[in-house]
Design an enzyme around this catalytic site. Structure first.
Site, mmCIF file in Angstrom:
data_model
loop_
_atom_site.group_PDB
_atom_site.id
_atom_site.type_symbol
_atom_site.label_atom_id
_atom_site.label_comp_id
_atom_site.label_asym_id
_atom_site.label_seq_id
_atom_site.Cartn_x
_atom_site.Cartn_y
_atom_site.Cartn_z
ATOM 1 N N ASP A 12 0.876 -1.169 0.000
ATOM 2 C CA ASP A 12 0.000 0.000 0.000
ATOM 3 C C ASP A 12 0.917 1.224 0.000
ATOM 4 O O ASP A 12 2.121 1.113 0.272
ATOM 5 C CB ASP A 12 -0.896 -0.046 1.236
ATOM 6 C CG ASP A 12 -1.808 1.156 1.333
ATOM 7 O OD1 ASP A 12 -2.399 1.548 0.312
ATOM 8 O OD2 ASP A 12 -1.926 1.722 2.445
ATOM 9 N N ASP A 14 0.063 5.142 1.129
ATOM 10 C CA ASP A 14 -0.046 6.022 2.297
ATOM 11 C C ASP A 14 -0.138 5.196 3.578
ATOM 12 O O ASP A 14 -0.974 4.301 3.698
ATOM 13 C CB ASP A 14 -1.293 6.903 2.181
ATOM 14 C CG ASP A 14 -1.291 7.741 0.917
ATOM 15 O OD1 ASP A 14 -0.881 8.903 0.980
ATOM 16 O OD2 ASP A 14 -1.694 7.219 -0.148
ATOM 17 N N ASP A 171 -1.498 -1.137 5.763
ATOM 18 C CA ASP A 171 -1.790 -0.703 7.129
ATOM 19 C C ASP A 171 -3.284 -0.580 7.412
ATOM 20 O O ASP A 171 -3.678 0.009 8.418
ATOM 21 C CB ASP A 171 -1.109 0.651 7.409
ATOM 22 C CG ASP A 171 -1.745 1.789 6.623
ATOM 23 O OD1 ASP A 171 -2.155 2.789 7.241
ATOM 24 O OD2 ASP A 171 -1.849 1.684 5.388
#
Length: 222
Positions: A12, A14, A171
């Protein structure tokens, strides 16, 4: 999870590779102060940074995506973010060393994000880290976004490896859901924007890491 079984690592963006919360939060906060409202501290925005405009406007104005005024505020936020998205955004500590080690091992790597290409493309062009990425798939690259697995499959196709030979690191719970649906091994990055209410043990990831370089130990584990 053996290194020989893994041919590529997907991430991922950000909250996993880059910390963009300072610029996302500042863009939303400027909208508040432009309206004469008090400024909020960054930490108020930080845990919602992974949710993009929805998260930032929710914090700044307590507004939900189904509100009639949301589309106009979202575009205002997009413009505000575009005007500053490289000011304070930075690569998380340890990420450059992690990517260098992945490349040294001969593994491919890439990015699968829900961020629109409108923002992903200029960001990844401007940050040297991404020059070695074999695939960068944005939220609008395919007809689907995470938690649908198709963006992850697209990244694997672009790198020329089977999805089953990929590891996906993210995250947010939707990252783990997408990775599992794509047949990839999944790693939860707990150093990102995970809020205090998040319980990573409920995500059913194959493993979790509290710092980027911990991923190397997982790739070495038999």
């Amino acid at each position: 999870m053996t290194a020989g079984a893994v041919k590529a690592v997907l991430f991922d963006l950000d909250g996993t590779l880059i910390d963009s919360a300072p610029d996302l939060g500042a863009a939303a906060d400027k909208m508040r102060t432009d309206r004469g409202l008090e400024s909020y501290p960054l930490e108020r925005y930080r845990f919602m940074a992974g949710a993009g405009a929805r998260g930032m406007l929710g914090v700044a104005f307590g507004i939900a995506p189904d509100a009639p005024e949301f589309p106009a505020l979202r575009e205002e936020f997009f413009v505000a973010y575009e005007n500053r998205m490289l000011l304070n955004t930075h690569v998380f500590d340890g990420v450059q060393a992690l990517i260098d080690a992945i490349c040294t091992r001969g593994l491919a790597w890439g990015v699968v994000t829900n961020k629109s290409a409108r923002f992903t493309d200029p960001l990844t062009r401007a940050i040297p880290l991404f020059s070695s990425a074999g695939a960068i798939v944005s939220g609008d690259t395919t007809p689907y976004s995470k938690p649908h697995p198709e963006p992850l499959h697209e990244a694997a196709r672009r790198m020329g490896v089977p999805s089953s030979a990929c590891v996906y690191v993210g995250d947010d719970e939707r990252d783990i859901v997408a990775g599992r649906a794509a047949g990839m091994r999944t790693i939860a990055a707990t150093y990102g924007y995970m809020g205090p209410q998040a319980d990573v043990t409920l995500w059913n990831a194959d493993a979790s890491i509290a710092a980027p370089l911990e991923l190397l130990h997982l790739l070495n584990k038999a």
